[in-house]
Design a protein around this motif. Structure first.
Motif, PDB file in Angstrom:
ATOM      1  N   HIS A   1       0.821  -1.206   0.000  1.00 56.24           N
ATOM      2  CA  HIS A   1       0.000   0.000   0.000  1.00 56.24           C
ATOM      3  C   HIS A   1       0.860   1.263   0.000  1.00 56.24           C
ATOM      4  O   HIS A   1       1.983   1.287   0.521  1.00 56.24           O
ATOM      5  CB  HIS A   1      -0.923   0.022   1.217  1.00 56.24           C
ATOM      6  CG  HIS A   1      -1.905  -1.106   1.235  1.00 56.24           C
ATOM      7  ND1 HIS A   1      -3.082  -1.084   0.538  1.00 56.24           N
ATOM      8  CD2 HIS A   1      -1.875  -2.318   1.871  1.00 56.24           C
ATOM      9  CE1 HIS A   1      -3.744  -2.217   0.728  1.00 56.24           C
ATOM     10  NE2 HIS A   1      -3.028  -2.978   1.538  1.00 56.24           N
TER      11      HIS A   1
ATOM     12  N   GLN B   1      -3.495   2.641  -8.807  1.00 54.48           N
ATOM     13  CA  GLN B   1      -4.540   1.842  -8.191  1.00 54.48           C
ATOM     14  C   GLN B   1      -4.829   0.607  -9.042  1.00 54.48           C
ATOM     15  O   GLN B   1      -4.595   0.596 -10.247  1.00 54.48           O
ATOM     16  CB  GLN B   1      -5.827   2.667  -8.054  1.00 54.48           C
ATOM     17  CG  GLN B   1      -6.464   3.025  -9.369  1.00 54.48           C
ATOM     18  CD  GLN B   1      -6.862   4.486  -9.440  1.00 54.48           C
ATOM     19  OE1 GLN B   1      -6.370   5.285  -8.662  1.00 54.48           O
ATOM     20  NE2 GLN B   1      -7.719   4.815 -10.365  1.00 54.48           N
TER      21      GLN B   1
ATOM     22  N   MET C   1      -7.566  -3.163  -8.940  1.00 52.09           N
ATOM     23  CA  MET C   1      -8.650  -3.895  -8.281  1.00 52.09           C
ATOM     24  C   MET C   1      -8.248  -5.357  -8.108  1.00 52.09           C
ATOM     25  O   MET C   1      -7.727  -5.977  -9.030  1.00 52.09           O
ATOM     26  CB  MET C   1      -9.953  -3.798  -9.086  1.00 52.09           C
ATOM     27  CG  MET C   1     -11.108  -4.564  -8.457  1.00 52.09           C
ATOM     28  SD  MET C   1     -12.655  -4.443  -9.370  1.00 52.09           S
ATOM     29  CE  MET C   1     -13.188  -2.805  -8.897  1.00 52.09           C
ATOM     30  N   LYS C   2      -8.505  -5.868  -6.923  1.00 52.28           N
ATOM     31  CA  LYS C   2      -8.248  -7.268  -6.627  1.00 52.28           C
ATOM     32  C   LYS C   2      -9.380  -7.774  -5.756  1.00 52.28           C
ATOM     33  O   LYS C   2      -9.678  -7.186  -4.706  1.00 52.28           O
ATOM     34  CB  LYS C   2      -6.900  -7.431  -5.905  1.00 52.28           C
ATOM     35  CG  LYS C   2      -6.551  -8.877  -5.597  1.00 52.28           C
ATOM     36  CD  LYS C   2      -5.198  -8.975  -4.908  1.00 52.28           C
ATOM     37  CE  LYS C   2      -4.855 -10.422  -4.601  1.00 52.28           C
ATOM     38  NZ  LYS C   2      -3.553 -10.542  -3.903  1.00 52.28           N
ATOM     39  N   ASN C   3     -10.006  -8.865  -6.196  1.00 55.80           N
ATOM     40  CA  ASN C   3     -11.145  -9.439  -5.469  1.00 55.80           C
ATOM     41  C   ASN C   3     -12.222  -8.390  -5.179  1.00 55.80           C
ATOM     42  O   ASN C   3     -12.735  -8.277  -4.059  1.00 55.80           O
ATOM     43  CB  ASN C   3     -10.669 -10.083  -4.160  1.00 55.80           C
ATOM     44  CG  ASN C   3      -9.743 -11.245  -4.392  1.00 55.80           C
ATOM     45  OD1 ASN C   3      -9.823 -11.936  -5.409  1.00 55.80           O
ATOM     46  ND2 ASN C   3      -8.831 -11.465  -3.456  1.00 55.80           N
ATOM     47  N   ARG C   4     -12.517  -7.604  -6.211  1.00 55.75           N
ATOM     48  CA  ARG C   4     -13.568  -6.584  -6.149  1.00 55.75           C
ATOM     49  C   ARG C   4     -13.282  -5.492  -5.129  1.00 55.75           C
ATOM     50  O   ARG C   4     -14.184  -4.845  -4.608  1.00 55.75           O
ATOM     51  CB  ARG C   4     -14.929  -7.223  -5.860  1.00 55.75           C
ATOM     52  CG  ARG C   4     -15.387  -8.203  -6.930  1.00 55.75           C
ATOM     53  CD  ARG C   4     -16.758  -8.743  -6.618  1.00 55.75           C
ATOM     54  NE  ARG C   4     -17.204  -9.678  -7.660  1.00 55.75           N
ATOM     55  CZ  ARG C   4     -18.381 -10.287  -7.649  1.00 55.75           C
ATOM     56  NH1 ARG C   4     -19.236 -10.054  -6.656  1.00 55.75           N
ATOM     57  NH2 ARG C   4     -18.714 -11.125  -8.616  1.00 55.75           N
ATOM     58  N   GLN C   5     -12.000  -5.286  -4.820  1.00 53.83           N
ATOM     59  CA  GLN C   5     -11.620  -4.227  -3.892  1.00 53.83           C
ATOM     60  C   GLN C   5     -10.470  -3.433  -4.503  1.00 53.83           C
ATOM     61  O   GLN C   5      -9.554  -4.000  -5.103  1.00 53.83           O
ATOM     62  CB  GLN C   5     -11.205  -4.810  -2.545  1.00 53.83           C
ATOM     63  CG  GLN C   5     -10.863  -3.759  -1.504  1.00 53.83           C
ATOM     64  CD  GLN C   5     -10.591  -4.372  -0.144  1.00 53.83           C
ATOM     65  OE1 GLN C   5     -10.842  -5.553   0.076  1.00 53.83           O
ATOM     66  NE2 GLN C   5     -10.087  -3.567   0.781  1.00 53.83           N
ATOM     67  N   TRP C   6     -10.514  -2.107  -4.328  1.00 56.55           N
ATOM     68  CA  TRP C   6      -9.505  -1.238  -4.908  1.00 56.55           C
ATOM     69  C   TRP C   6      -8.333  -1.061  -3.949  1.00 56.55           C
ATOM     70  O   TRP C   6      -8.514  -0.926  -2.741  1.00 56.55           O
ATOM     71  CB  TRP C   6     -10.096   0.123  -5.259  1.00 56.55           C
ATOM     72  CG  TRP C   6     -10.962   0.109  -6.475  1.00 56.55           C
ATOM     73  CD1 TRP C   6     -12.316   0.039  -6.522  1.00 56.55           C
ATOM     74  CD2 TRP C   6     -10.511   0.134  -7.832  1.00 56.55           C
ATOM     75  NE1 TRP C   6     -12.754   0.023  -7.829  1.00 56.55           N
ATOM     76  CE2 TRP C   6     -11.665   0.089  -8.654  1.00 56.55           C
ATOM     77  CE3 TRP C   6      -9.264   0.199  -8.452  1.00 56.55           C
ATOM     78  CZ2 TRP C   6     -11.587   0.100 -10.045  1.00 56.55           C
ATOM     79  CZ3 TRP C   6      -9.188   0.213  -9.835  1.00 56.55           C
ATOM     80  CH2 TRP C   6     -10.341   0.171 -10.619  1.00 56.55           C
ATOM     81  N   TYR C   7      -7.116  -1.082  -4.509  1.00 62.96           N
ATOM     82  CA  TYR C   7      -5.884  -0.852  -3.748  1.00 62.96           C
ATOM     83  C   TYR C   7      -5.064   0.209  -4.476  1.00 62.96           C
ATOM     84  O   TYR C   7      -5.101   0.302  -5.700  1.00 62.96           O
ATOM     85  CB  TYR C   7      -5.054  -2.132  -3.628  1.00 62.96           C
ATOM     86  CG  TYR C   7      -5.744  -3.261  -2.892  1.00 62.96           C
ATOM     87  CD1 TYR C   7      -5.614  -3.392  -1.518  1.00 62.96           C
ATOM     88  CD2 TYR C   7      -6.524  -4.178  -3.574  1.00 62.96           C
ATOM     89  CE1 TYR C   7      -6.245  -4.426  -0.833  1.00 62.96           C
ATOM     90  CE2 TYR C   7      -7.158  -5.215  -2.907  1.00 62.96           C
ATOM     91  CZ  TYR C   7      -7.011  -5.336  -1.538  1.00 62.96           C
ATOM     92  OH  TYR C   7      -7.640  -6.353  -0.877  1.00 62.96           O
TER      93      TYR C   7
END
Length: 327
Positions: free
Chosen positions: A150, A168, A170-176
């Motif tokens: 992060h 940024q 997306m991984k497993n429907r989550q943004w990083y």
């Protein structure tokens, strides 16, 4: 003439027990090839002249740099630790708090010197050459994987902007938001031999050629490295392709493919230990610096420690590749 032992030294030696930090530093004292690494930095380090301020001893500055990376200290925190923590100060080569200790600017300048000449990556290469010379990293296979680190996503700073080199994804429907750390790990010893830092939105398989060695004969990876083009190319080069098969709703995996994946994952999963060490033992879950180059330098130093510790005996059991894998 031998220096007389002080009361403080006697008191320190006769403590009832050692802390975890002291045990870790004692291990680092024995497993890191200090002389070999210092010879890599010495050509770039300022030489003592007849006039002006004399540079701090190279061995002490390099040990301070290592301490800073291992314990995730800022430059100011590192200076404070030299004054406050006996074990840290003694590991750096200073016997007493009244010695001439480096300030935060000196620590910062030494870190910039290493980053300017890309020395952390060279230090990792030297450690791996040292392990290979001792017959530890003798396997001809690599495990590859990547993990997101992060970065601060806030724009509440002087520039009113995020780090432009981070991105940024997306991984497993989550943004990083942050960078992606790619590693190549020796199958036999578990020691890291290749490190690449990219923005988080770069795909894993793009970095695969940079994570393999010329002597590799087999590669293990998860479904993020699944590619028919790379698979055909690897086989054309005589490289055993032990990457997990990837299915879909319209084309589910067959029983033989699932069986093959289970057999390969028993070996490939060992690469996850690298990220456990980096993120849990060294608490490297968020980047410290702006820009990929500075963070890559820190990661190379952390991976150097992991390589040395892995070779020191924690992973003495040799991993034999099953003959059925990749067939």
């Amino acid at each position: 003439m031998q220096q007389q032992t002080s009361f403080a030294e006697l008191e320190y030696r006769n403590k009832k027990r050692q802390t975890r930090r002291e045990l870790f530093l004692a291990e680092m004292e024995t497993v890191v090839p200090w002389a070999n690494l210092l010879s890599c930095i010495e050509p770039h380090y300022p030489k003592a002249g007849r006039r002006g301020r004399q540079p701090m001893p190279l061995a002490s500055m390099f040990r301070i740099y290592c301490l800073q990376q291992w314990f995730n200290f800022s430059d100011r925190q590192m200076e404070d630790a030299l004054y406050e923590i006996d074990s840290v100060r003694r590991f750096a080569g200073f016997a007493c708090v009244t010695d001439a200790l480096p300030d935060e600017t000196t620590i910062l300048n030494f870190r910039h010197l290493l980053e300017k000449h890309d020395l952390p990556a060279q230090l990792l290469a030297r450690i791996n050459a040292h392990l290979q010379a001792k017959g530890i990293t003798v396997s001809r296979g690599s495990m590859v994987d990547a993990s997101i680190i992060h970065a601060p996503s806030s724009t509440k700073n002087a520039a009113k902007a995020r780090d432009p080199e981070m991105h940024q994804t997306m991984k497993n429907r989550q943004w990083y938001f942050g960078m992606k750390l790619h590693v190549g790990v020796d199958v036999n010893s578990g020691a890291v031999h290749s490190v690449v830092a990219t923005a988080a939105n770069r795909s894993d398989i793009e970095q695969l050629p940079k994570l393999l060695r010329a002597s590799d004969e087999v590669v293990f990876g998860d479904t993020g490295y699944a590619s028919q083009d790379y698979k055909r190319g690897a086989r054309a080069l005589g490289l055993r392709w032990c990457v997990q098969e990837k299915g879909s709703r319209s084309h589910p995996l067959s029983s033989s493919q699932r069986k093959k994946n289970r057999k390969q994952s028993s070996i490939r999963a060992r690469v996850e230990h690298v990220f456990r060490v980096i993120k849990r033992q060294f608490a490297y879950t968020k980047v410290r610096y702006r820009g990929l180059a500075k963070n890559a330098a820190q990661v190379n130093m952390l991976e150097s420690v992991h390589a040395a510790r892995a070779a020191a005996g924690r992973l003495r059991g040799k991993v034999r590749l099953p003959s059925a894998v990749g067939e």
